[in-house]
Design a protein around this motif. Structure first.
Motif, PDB file in Angstrom:
ATOM      1  N   ARG A 139       0.832  -1.200   0.000  1.00  0.00           N
ATOM      2  CA  ARG A 139       0.000   0.000   0.000  1.00  0.00           C
ATOM      3  C   ARG A 139       0.869   1.253   0.000  1.00  0.00           C
ATOM      4  O   ARG A 139       0.551   2.245  -0.638  1.00  0.00           O
ATOM      5  CB  ARG A 139      -0.923   0.007   1.215  1.00  0.00           C
ATOM      6  CG  ARG A 139      -1.965   1.088   1.140  1.00  0.00           C
ATOM      7  CD  ARG A 139      -2.913   1.110   2.325  1.00  0.00           C
ATOM      8  NE  ARG A 139      -3.296  -0.210   2.763  1.00  0.00           N
ATOM      9  CZ  ARG A 139      -3.408  -0.565   4.040  1.00  0.00           C
ATOM     10  NH1 ARG A 139      -3.151   0.311   4.983  1.00  0.00           N
ATOM     11  NH2 ARG A 139      -3.785  -1.770   4.363  1.00  0.00           N
ATOM     12  N   GLU A 140       2.004   1.185   0.686  1.00  0.00           N
ATOM     13  CA  GLU A 140       2.910   2.332   0.735  1.00  0.00           C
ATOM     14  C   GLU A 140       3.690   2.489  -0.569  1.00  0.00           C
ATOM     15  O   GLU A 140       3.905   3.605  -1.026  1.00  0.00           O
ATOM     16  CB  GLU A 140       3.883   2.170   1.905  1.00  0.00           C
ATOM     17  CG  GLU A 140       3.210   2.198   3.255  1.00  0.00           C
ATOM     18  CD  GLU A 140       4.140   1.795   4.382  1.00  0.00           C
ATOM     19  OE1 GLU A 140       5.344   1.609   4.123  1.00  0.00           O
ATOM     20  OE2 GLU A 140       3.658   1.650   5.511  1.00  0.00           O
ATOM     21  N   ASP A 141       4.148   1.383  -1.164  1.00  0.00           N
ATOM     22  CA  ASP A 141       4.962   1.420  -2.377  1.00  0.00           C
ATOM     23  C   ASP A 141       4.476   0.375  -3.378  1.00  0.00           C
ATOM     24  O   ASP A 141       5.027  -0.719  -3.459  1.00  0.00           O
ATOM     25  CB  ASP A 141       6.432   1.146  -2.041  1.00  0.00           C
ATOM     26  CG  ASP A 141       7.032   2.206  -1.150  1.00  0.00           C
ATOM     27  OD1 ASP A 141       6.772   3.394  -1.411  1.00  0.00           O
ATOM     28  OD2 ASP A 141       7.759   1.853  -0.209  1.00  0.00           O
TER      29      ASP A 141
ATOM     30  N   PHE B 298      11.233  -6.598  -2.474  1.00  0.00           N
ATOM     31  CA  PHE B 298      11.181  -5.383  -1.664  1.00  0.00           C
ATOM     32  C   PHE B 298      10.070  -5.473  -0.626  1.00  0.00           C
ATOM     33  O   PHE B 298      10.260  -5.078   0.531  1.00  0.00           O
ATOM     34  CB  PHE B 298      10.978  -4.157  -2.551  1.00  0.00           C
ATOM     35  CG  PHE B 298      10.900  -2.877  -1.777  1.00  0.00           C
ATOM     36  CD1 PHE B 298      12.038  -2.270  -1.290  1.00  0.00           C
ATOM     37  CD2 PHE B 298       9.681  -2.291  -1.510  1.00  0.00           C
ATOM     38  CE1 PHE B 298      11.972  -1.106  -0.560  1.00  0.00           C
ATOM     39  CE2 PHE B 298       9.589  -1.121  -0.786  1.00  0.00           C
ATOM     40  CZ  PHE B 298      10.743  -0.526  -0.309  1.00  0.00           C
ATOM     41  N   LEU B 299       8.924  -5.999  -1.043  1.00  0.00           N
ATOM     42  CA  LEU B 299       7.814  -6.144  -0.100  1.00  0.00           C
ATOM     43  C   LEU B 299       8.182  -7.092   1.032  1.00  0.00           C
ATOM     44  O   LEU B 299       7.821  -6.857   2.185  1.00  0.00           O
ATOM     45  CB  LEU B 299       6.565  -6.644  -0.822  1.00  0.00           C
ATOM     46  CG  LEU B 299       5.955  -5.702  -1.849  1.00  0.00           C
ATOM     47  CD1 LEU B 299       4.772  -6.372  -2.516  1.00  0.00           C
ATOM     48  CD2 LEU B 299       5.565  -4.393  -1.234  1.00  0.00           C
TER      49      LEU B 299
ATOM     50  N   ALA C 285       6.923 -15.032   0.203  1.00  0.00           N
ATOM     51  CA  ALA C 285       6.388 -13.728  -0.199  1.00  0.00           C
ATOM     52  C   ALA C 285       5.955 -13.758  -1.655  1.00  0.00           C
ATOM     53  O   ALA C 285       4.909 -13.205  -2.009  1.00  0.00           O
ATOM     54  CB  ALA C 285       7.442 -12.644   0.019  1.00  0.00           C
ATOM     55  N   TRP C 286       6.731 -14.425  -2.516  1.00  0.00           N
ATOM     56  CA  TRP C 286       6.364 -14.522  -3.925  1.00  0.00           C
ATOM     57  C   TRP C 286       5.045 -15.270  -4.093  1.00  0.00           C
ATOM     58  O   TRP C 286       4.184 -14.857  -4.861  1.00  0.00           O
ATOM     59  CB  TRP C 286       7.468 -15.228  -4.712  1.00  0.00           C
ATOM     60  CG  TRP C 286       7.105 -15.415  -6.144  1.00  0.00           C
ATOM     61  CD1 TRP C 286       7.209 -14.485  -7.136  1.00  0.00           C
ATOM     62  CD2 TRP C 286       6.539 -16.584  -6.731  1.00  0.00           C
ATOM     63  NE1 TRP C 286       6.744 -15.017  -8.313  1.00  0.00           N
ATOM     64  CE2 TRP C 286       6.328 -16.312  -8.095  1.00  0.00           C
ATOM     65  CE3 TRP C 286       6.195 -17.832  -6.244  1.00  0.00           C
ATOM     66  CZ2 TRP C 286       5.782 -17.238  -8.955  1.00  0.00           C
ATOM     67  CZ3 TRP C 286       5.653 -18.761  -7.107  1.00  0.00           C
ATOM     68  CH2 TRP C 286       5.459 -18.454  -8.455  1.00  0.00           C
ATOM     69  N   ARG C 287       4.877 -16.378  -3.360  1.00  0.00           N
ATOM     70  CA  ARG C 287       3.664 -17.183  -3.469  1.00  0.00           C
ATOM     71  C   ARG C 287       2.437 -16.390  -3.021  1.00  0.00           C
ATOM     72  O   ARG C 287       1.385 -16.408  -3.673  1.00  0.00           O
ATOM     73  CB  ARG C 287       3.794 -18.459  -2.647  1.00  0.00           C
ATOM     74  CG  ARG C 287       2.588 -19.371  -2.756  1.00  0.00           C
ATOM     75  CD  ARG C 287       2.771 -20.642  -1.965  1.00  0.00           C
ATOM     76  NE  ARG C 287       3.309 -20.459  -0.638  1.00  0.00           N
ATOM     77  CZ  ARG C 287       2.612 -20.052   0.421  1.00  0.00           C
ATOM     78  NH1 ARG C 287       1.342 -19.770   0.306  1.00  0.00           N
ATOM     79  NH2 ARG C 287       3.194 -19.923   1.597  1.00  0.00           N
ATOM     80  N   ILE C 288       2.570 -15.662  -1.916  1.00  0.00           N
ATOM     81  CA  ILE C 288       1.445 -14.871  -1.417  1.00  0.00           C
ATOM     82  C   ILE C 288       1.110 -13.748  -2.406  1.00  0.00           C
ATOM     83  O   ILE C 288      -0.064 -13.505  -2.710  1.00  0.00           O
ATOM     84  CB  ILE C 288       1.756 -14.305  -0.015  1.00  0.00           C
ATOM     85  CG1 ILE C 288       1.830 -15.450   1.003  1.00  0.00           C
ATOM     86  CG2 ILE C 288       0.710 -13.289   0.415  1.00  0.00           C
ATOM     87  CD1 ILE C 288       2.336 -15.029   2.357  1.00  0.00           C
TER      88      ILE C 288
END
Length: 97
Positions: A44-46, A53-54, A70-73
């Motif tokens: 939401r910020e970027d 990065f997330l 993180a990639w899967r989500i």
């Protein structure tokens, strides 16, 4: 309806249904929801950055996860980087239209 009747009609054992009544959400599902929430707030910020990065932003806020998680989500929720997706250039029109 009583649990015994429901389980008999659905041909299920009673023990898993009682176990589900005590704990309807598994720990792994709850943990993934917390991770997805951390990734979403970082996105939401970027919104222009990708999953790496997330994941770094989520880890800095306290949500521990690996990059493949993180990639899967991000893939499952279609949270793509703004710069990483190619737009619909050069689509061919089907013949006979």
């Amino acid at each position: 309806m009583p649990v015994t009747v429901t389980c008999r009609v659905l041909k299920l054992a009673r023990q898993p249904s009682y176990r589900w009544l005590v704990k309807p959400v598994a720990d792994s599902v709850l943990e993934e929801a917390y991770r997805a929430n951390a990734l979403f707030s970082a996105r939401r910020e970027d919104p222009e950055f990708g999953y790496r990065f997330l994941a770094d932003e989520a880890r800095s806020s306290g949500a521990a996860m690996a990059d493949p998680t993180a990639w899967r989500i991000c893939r499952d929720n279609r949270w793509w980087s703004v710069f990483g997706q190619k737009r619909g250039r050069g689509k061919k029109v089907p013949a006979g239209v």
